[in-house]
Design a protein around this motif. Structure first.
Motif, PDB file in Angstrom:
ATOM      1  N   ASP A 260       0.841  -1.195   0.000  1.00  0.00           N
ATOM      2  CA  ASP A 260       0.000   0.000   0.000  1.00  0.00           C
ATOM      3  C   ASP A 260       0.877   1.246   0.000  1.00  0.00           C
ATOM      4  OD1 ASP A 260      -2.240  -1.597   0.132  1.00  0.00           O
ATOM      5  OD2 ASP A 260      -2.537  -1.342   2.301  1.00  0.00           O
TER       6      ASP A 260
ATOM      7  N   MET B  90      -5.249   7.638   2.619  1.00  0.00           N
ATOM      8  CA  MET B  90      -5.396   6.216   2.289  1.00  0.00           C
ATOM      9  C   MET B  90      -6.819   5.750   2.573  1.00  0.00           C
ATOM     10  SD  MET B  90      -2.602   4.962   1.014  1.00  0.00           S
ATOM     11  CE  MET B  90      -2.799   3.196   1.215  1.00  0.00           C
ATOM     12  N   ARG B  91      -7.410   6.328   3.597  1.00  0.00           N
ATOM     13  CA  ARG B  91      -8.787   5.942   3.920  1.00  0.00           C
ATOM     14  C   ARG B  91      -9.716   6.331   2.771  1.00  0.00           C
ATOM     15  NH1 ARG B  91      -9.559   8.757   8.695  1.00  0.00           N
ATOM     16  NH2 ARG B  91      -8.495   7.119   9.837  1.00  0.00           N
TER      17      ARG B  91
ATOM     18  N   VAL C 121      -2.710   8.674   6.446  1.00  0.00           N
ATOM     19  CA  VAL C 121      -3.778   7.757   6.889  1.00  0.00           C
ATOM     20  C   VAL C 121      -5.124   8.246   6.357  1.00  0.00           C
ATOM     21  CG1 VAL C 121      -5.047   6.909   8.908  1.00  0.00           C
ATOM     22  CG2 VAL C 121      -2.541   6.912   8.909  1.00  0.00           C
ATOM     23  N   ASP C 122      -5.366   9.546   6.471  1.00  0.00           N
ATOM     24  CA  ASP C 122      -6.626  10.103   5.946  1.00  0.00           C
ATOM     25  C   ASP C 122      -6.733   9.879   4.439  1.00  0.00           C
ATOM     26  OD1 ASP C 122      -7.372  10.954   8.414  1.00  0.00           O
ATOM     27  OD2 ASP C 122      -6.789  13.056   8.101  1.00  0.00           O
TER      28      ASP C 122
ATOM     29  N   HIS D 220      -2.578  -0.691   7.121  1.00  0.00           N
ATOM     30  CA  HIS D 220      -2.024  -0.678   5.762  1.00  0.00           C
ATOM     31  C   HIS D 220      -0.745  -1.507   5.687  1.00  0.00           C
ATOM     32  CE1 HIS D 220      -4.953   2.351   4.754  1.00  0.00           C
ATOM     33  NE2 HIS D 220      -4.546   3.092   5.763  1.00  0.00           N
TER      34      HIS D 220
ATOM     35  N   GLY E  66       2.035  11.674   8.630  1.00  0.00           N
ATOM     36  CA  GLY E  66       1.440  10.347   8.836  1.00  0.00           C
ATOM     37  C   GLY E  66      -0.070  10.422   8.984  1.00  0.00           C
ATOM     38  N   ASP E  67      -0.533  11.406   9.748  1.00  0.00           N
ATOM     39  CA  ASP E  67      -1.981  11.597   9.884  1.00  0.00           C
ATOM     40  C   ASP E  67      -2.623  11.859   8.519  1.00  0.00           C
ATOM     41  OD1 ASP E  67      -1.713  11.289  12.579  1.00  0.00           O
ATOM     42  OD2 ASP E  67      -2.187  13.376  13.097  1.00  0.00           O
TER      43      ASP E  67
ATOM     44  N   ASP F 122      -0.399   0.556  12.106  1.00  0.00           N
ATOM     45  CA  ASP F 122      -1.468   0.562  13.120  1.00  0.00           C
ATOM     46  C   ASP F 122      -2.834   0.838  12.487  1.00  0.00           C
ATOM     47  OD1 ASP F 122       0.393   0.028  15.051  1.00  0.00           O
ATOM     48  OD2 ASP F 122       0.554   2.104  15.765  1.00  0.00           O
ATOM     49  N   ALA F 123      -2.810   1.535  11.350  1.00  0.00           N
ATOM     50  CA  ALA F 123      -4.073   1.832  10.652  1.00  0.00           C
ATOM     51  C   ALA F 123      -4.477   0.705   9.690  1.00  0.00           C
ATOM     52  CB  ALA F 123      -3.940   3.147   9.888  1.00  0.00           C
TER      53      ALA F 123
ATOM     54  N   GLN G 129       2.543   4.373  12.154  1.00  0.00           N
ATOM     55  CA  GLN G 129       1.173   4.909  12.048  1.00  0.00           C
ATOM     56  C   GLN G 129       0.370   4.128  11.012  1.00  0.00           C
ATOM     57  OE1 GLN G 129       2.572   9.257  11.827  1.00  0.00           O
ATOM     58  NE2 GLN G 129       0.385   9.455  12.196  1.00  0.00           N
ATOM     59  N   LEU G 130       1.000   3.849   9.891  1.00  0.00           N
ATOM     60  CA  LEU G 130       0.290   3.175   8.798  1.00  0.00           C
ATOM     61  C   LEU G 130       0.015   1.718   9.135  1.00  0.00           C
ATOM     62  CD1 LEU G 130       2.309   4.854   5.943  1.00  0.00           C
ATOM     63  CD2 LEU G 130      -0.133   5.125   6.376  1.00  0.00           C
TER      64      LEU G 130
END
Lengths: 544, 181
Positions: A8, A541-542, A538-539, A30, A534-535, A27-28, A24-25
């Protein structure tokens, strides 16, 4: 899903910036593939490399981290014409980053000064340099997360914290480390001059284990390696990331970032140590190789859609290279100070970095270096031809009664301080970085009118019987600039989340994005920017 | 999972346990080499080694580790063609003066080759190296005598001497006794 050739998110670089984003990723949810140019080594190997190095070269961190042929990094062993970093300007941009899994936090001191609100509004307040694209309050929560992520200790007394202006929304996770005898004496002396020598906030475990790492036990070897990992370095996090499922590809030198017809990043290509080429695809890419390797890679990756290099429609890639130009005062005193007890950098005077004078010249941060002095004085003592008790007493006196005070200056972002691709090639045939660097009048004026007089005043107050001042500006090894941040895509490389203005699925976080670096060490800000990026990733990628 | 790029099957390069074991082996190997000079040395005849330690003990009034001395002697034999002769000459000067300390005979060593050699031997013990240069031979790190002169206060970097947040101490005056070593 992650395979050897796709994930990803693909992260180039395994230093602290890449590591915190990777976590971060992961944990999310990915998949993450990290690519490292250099090797992965054990801490024991690094420690033994250093212990077995001759006393005269122990100040050269590269003795602990010999570069691999395919992943060169600066060493003190090369003649300038053969060096990895080529210089063309009046000042050398002489950095000591390493291309190893875990990156250069292997050998950082751990010093973690936040920027001040004023540092981020240099142009608005003082009419010089650049403003950051956002204010201190925006960055503050990421500083807090950084302090807790890395395990940064610091004082609970507000008067001893930095910055004095701007909010602090959470305490440090650990108390400040105690001072050495030399630091106590230095603090008392400078207090008589009106200077407050405060505890360094530092990524070192203070009095307790933290994050699975032991407490600091004063090995006085933070640079070039903490032998017990009490100091945070990114290598300590790689094990945790592996448990979370990261794929880590080492000895793999990324040499091209590939764009597609939509000018999104499609893939990166790397050479293995046998010079075989491989290609990795992904949905989103992060370049986490800091301010030298990132611009080099972007410039190398030029294509028909991006003739100046990837992410470089602004022509700002490689420009605005910054550091903290430093001058040192080696002070010989009548009474002993005794450096070499506790961490190598444990306190500093930051108030001298701030003031209305910044419209005219740079501020400076003064620090007392707490390195054990034996390796600095032994050869000089031996050259005196002394023997027996006289020799013992002279080494002891020189170890106790000499100290290095360092003045680290703020430099302005200057597009003429620029990394380009050298005609000289490395082992893989890739161009070496060439850097034009001039510390500039803003710094030179500070040295003449401000920092040098203060340094001399401090030295005299210390009871100096001799002061030796370094003849030129040295690098602090704090790489900043090269992929500068801004809201205006025409004069900056990345946006407020360190996303490339030119490529929506390319992030370039870290020191390269810093629009101004003030006087304090840059890593904490690099990591804060990484967490912010990172935030955003994550957003993004969502929504992908 | 860590892979090297030339690892087509994605085989683990080295497990965490493997890395820890390799580190332990490396450290153990280092300790063994330190404790067993024969492991690290080419042949220097026992007589020359003994004479070298005799000379070293005349030049330096401290307890000297013969394993470190054997390493210095080995380098000295390659570096000084008249190694054995210089050992004998300096020892003879000291014996003639019936010297108990270096101060009692060092001034009698003639300037030139002999004096330079005597200084080099002292240099080697105090710095742990053959020279200041990058290509210096390293005889020891932590047993270099420079560190012994300050061992009551200063850390030998990478060998902590206190404990977590336990390094606060008074500023020792220069008049404090020299550590015994």
């Amino acid at each position: 899903m992650v395979t050897k050739n796709s994930a990803d998110v693909v992260i180039v670089g395994t230093g602290v910036v890449g590591v915190v984003i990777a976590e971060q990723l992961l944990d999310a949810g990915h998949s993450v593939l990290m690519i490292e140019a250099g090797p992965r080594v054990s801490r024991a190997e690094v420690v033994e490399n250093w212990r077995n190095a001759p006393l005269g070269v122990k100040g050269d961190t590269s003795v602990a981290y010999p570069p691999r042929p395919w992943a060169p990094h600066p060493t003190g062993a090369e003649k300038p014409e053969n060096a990895y970093l080529q210089f063309t300007g009046p000042d050398a941009y002489d950095q000591t980053f390493i291309r190893y899994a875990g990156g250069s936090t292997w050998h950082w001191a751990g010093t973690s000064w936040r920027l001040t609100p004023e540092d981020m509004r240099l142009n608005s307040l003082y009419g010089v340099g650049r403003d950051w694209a956002f204010d201190y309050d925006t960055l503050e929560p990421y500083y807090v997360r950084t302090e807790h992520k890395l395990g940064i200790c610091g004082p609970s007394d507000r008067a001893q914290q930095w910055p004095q202006t701007g909010a602090r929304s959470a305490d440090y996770p650990m108390p400040a480390l105690p001072f050495s005898p030399g630091e106590v004496r230095f603090t008392d002396v400078v207090k008589t001059l009106g200077y407050n020598n405060i505890p360094v906030s530092q990524a070192r475990n203070s009095g307790m284990p933290y994050d699975g790492r032991p407490a600091c036990c004063a090995n006085n070897n933070c640079v070039p390696v903490c032998p017990v990992a009490a100091k945070y370095d990114a290598e300590t996090a790689l094990h945790r990331l592996e448990k979370k499922g990261v794929t880590l590809l080492v000895d793999s030198v990324v040499y091209q970032v590939e764009t597609n017809a939509q000018n999104k990043i499609e893939a990166v290509s790397y050479y293995d140590q046998h010079k075989q080429s491989h290609r990795i695809t992904g949905k989103l890419f992060v370049l986490a190789c800091n301010g030298l390797e990132n611009p080099k890679l972007l410039l190398m990756s030029k294509d028909d859609r991006n003739p100046n290099g990837v992410a470089n429609s602004s022509d700002q890639v490689g420009r605005n290279m910054m550091d903290h130009p430093a001058r040192s005062f080696t002070v010989t005193t009548k009474d002993p100070y005794w450096s070499g007890v506790g961490p190598v950098v444990n306190s500093g005077i930051m108030q001298t970095s701030q003031g209305s004078f910044r419209s005219e010249h740079a501020g400076a941060y003064f620090r007392y270096n707490n390195f054990a002095r034996n390796r600095f004085v032994t050869f000089a003592a031996l050259k005196k031809g002394l023997v027996g008790k006289a020799l013992d007493e002279e080494i002891r006196r020189m170890t106790a009664c000499t100290a290095d005070i360092v003045a680290a200056h703020e430099i302005l972002a200057d597009p003429n301080n620029r990394l380009t691709l050298s005609d000289k090639k490395d082992w893989l045939g890739l161009p070496k970085p060439s850097i034009h660097y001039d510390v500039g009048d803003y710094v030179r004026k500070s040295w003449e009118a401000y920092s040098q007089p203060i340094g001399k005043q401090i030295a005299e107050a210390m009871g100096a019987v001799d002061i030796k001042i370094s003849p030129k500006f040295n690098n602090s090894k704090h790489i900043m600039g090269g992929t500068i941040m801004g809201k205006d895509a025409s004069n900056s490389v990345v946006d407020v989340d360190c996303r490339s203005h030119d490529h929506e699925n390319l992030f370039i976080p870290g020191g390269g994005a810093m629009a101004a670096g003030a006087c304090g060490n840059s890593t904490i800000t690099m990591v804060a920017l990484a967490l912010k990026a990172g935030d955003a990733i994550v957003d993004q990628m969502r929504g992908a | 999972m860590t892979r090297q790029s030339n690892d087509p099957n994605g085989k683990l390069m080295m497990s965490r346990r493997g890395m820890l074991l390799s580190g332990a082996t490396l450290l153990a190997g280092s300790m063994a080499a330190s404790l067993c000079p024969g492991m690290a040395l080419a042949a220097v005849d026992a007589g020359a080694q003994s004479r070298f330690m005799q000379l070293s003990n005349l030049l330096i009034d401290h307890r000297l580790n013969p394993d470190v001395g054997a390493r210095i002697a080995e380098t000295a034999t390659g570096q000084y063609t008249n190694f054995a002769g210089m050992l004998d000459a300096i020892i003879a000067i000291a014996e003639k003066k019936q010297a108990k300390t270096v101060e009692e005979f060092f001034g009698d060593i003639p300037e030139g080759e002999l004096k330079d050699f005597a200084h080099w031997v002292i240099f080697a013990w105090y710095s742990g190296c053959s020279s200041e240069k990058r290509d210096a031979k390293v005889f020891t790190y932590e047993e270099a005598l420079t560190f012994k002169t300050t061992s009551d206060v200063v850390t030998i970097p990478s060998y902590g001497i206190s404990g977590p947040n336990l390094w606060t101490r008074p500023n020792v005056p220069l008049s404090a006794p020299m550590p015994r070593f």
